[in-house]
Design an enzyme around this catalytic site. Structure first.
Site, mmCIF file in Angstrom:
data_model
loop_
_atom_site.group_PDB
_atom_site.id
_atom_site.type_symbol
_atom_site.label_atom_id
_atom_site.label_comp_id
_atom_site.label_asym_id
_atom_site.label_seq_id
_atom_site.Cartn_x
_atom_site.Cartn_y
_atom_site.Cartn_z
ATOM 1 N N GLU A 150 21.921 40.059 -61.057
ATOM 2 C CA GLU A 150 20.838 40.957 -60.645
ATOM 3 C C GLU A 150 21.131 42.400 -61.042
ATOM 4 O O GLU A 150 22.197 42.950 -60.746
ATOM 5 C CB GLU A 150 20.601 40.873 -59.133
ATOM 6 N N GLU A 244 10.479 39.188 -52.713
ATOM 7 C CA GLU A 244 11.624 39.552 -51.870
ATOM 8 C C GLU A 244 11.225 40.720 -50.966
ATOM 9 O O GLU A 244 11.793 41.800 -51.042
ATOM 10 C CB GLU A 244 12.810 39.922 -52.765
HETATM 11 MN MN MN Z 1 16.334 41.430 -55.574
#
Ligand code: MN
Length: 301
Positions: A150, A244
């Site tokens: 990420e 998210e």
């Molecule tokens: Mn994220």
């Protein structure tokens, strides 16, 4: 593209009972449920198998996400800490395999959130991170699990802040099961444009997190969803797109994400559910409008 959501929209702790969320997110129209690696790590074999069965029952794909803790920092200069970290991730990969999860996303190349009170050497950290990611990716390969690294903003970690840095990193790692995760919340801070970042990641893009700049559900802010959808279509992105959102303060989730006020308009659970269901319709419309335009173009040609 398959659309999903992270369970933590409804939770204050990373380690939750995921079983209930299979039915819930399926009923809300999602095809993917993302769970926390920390929770998967702490489950026993029977619990992992039960989760797998429950996901299969609702036709859901499960994905996992984690930010390693500081004592599991796989980019540490301390060999023992790195060994702790890689051992943790290998055991997590074993557990994921039992639960039928083949995507591990997040910060598995260092630790999170980063502690800036101590001195650090970015090139040294990067070199150790590459070494550890190769080791974990080779272990993950036996299970056909992909690691999606990420890219996060500067306030959370110093190593991979933009798509270009991540592309350089994964090309140096040079493993087919190591890809990039781009998250619209972080991109909004670091990238020149969403489009250029997605095109830059191109075939390396393995996972996408979506949310507004203040982490509300897509559609409640100013993120350029049409531009993002068009860029994803252009690179032929066919992996998961996972919401998210974090809209409630409190607990370890609220602390780690720095949620200091209610961003949900005091929503109860029913309102949280309807907000995210509406958001899913909005995202599909934004992304699929672009698909329709491309298909019409193809038809005309
Ligand atoms: Mn994220």
């Amino acid at each position: 593209m398959r659309f999903g959501t992270y369970f933590a929209y409804w939770e204050n702790e990373w380690d939750a009972d995921y079983l209930q969320y299979c039915k819930k997110v399926s009923a809300l129209g999602f095809d993917v449920l993302e769970v926390s690696g920390a929770g998967i790590y702490s489950m026993n074999e029977e619990e992992l198998k039960e989760l797998r069965r429950e996901a299969e029952r609702y036709g859901l794909k499960l994905t996992a996400c984690i930010g390693l803790t500081k004592d599991n920092d796989v980019s540490s200069e301390d060999e023992k800490v790195r060994a702790n970290g890689t051992a943790f991730v290998k055991r997590l990969l074993d557990h994921m395999h039992i639960a039928g999860i083949d995507r591990l996303s997040g910060i598995t190349y260092s630790y999170w959130p980063f502690d800036y009170s101590q001195k650090f050497d970015k090139p040294v950290m990067r070199a150790y991170a590459i070494q550890s990611v190769r080791e974990m990716a080779d272990y993950a390969a036996q299970y056909d699990i992909i690691l999606n690294l990420e890219v996060v903003n500067r306030f959370e970690h110093p190593l991979l802040n933009c798509a270009a840095e991540a592309v350089g990193f994964v090309e140096e790692v040079d493993r087919p099961n190591v890809k990039i995760l781009l998250d619209t919340f972080h991109m909004n801070i670091e990238e020149d444009t969403f489009r250029d970042a997605i095109l830059c990641a191109g075939p390396h893009l393995g996972h996408v997190h979506i949310g507004e700049a203040n982490r509300k559900v897509p559609g409640k802010g100013h993120i350029a969803w049409d531009e993002i959808g068009e860029a994803l279509r252009r690179i032929g992105y066919d992996e998961c797109v996972v919401m998210e959102p974090f809209v409630k303060e409190g607990g370890k989730v609220g602390l780690d994400i720095r949620v200091w006020r209610d961003l949900s308009d005091d929503a109860d659970e029913a309102k949280l559910d309807s907000d995210i269901a509406d958001s899913l319709v909005f995202v599909k419309k934004s992304f699929w409008r672009q698909i329709r335009i491309i298909n019409v173009r193809k038809h005309l040609l």
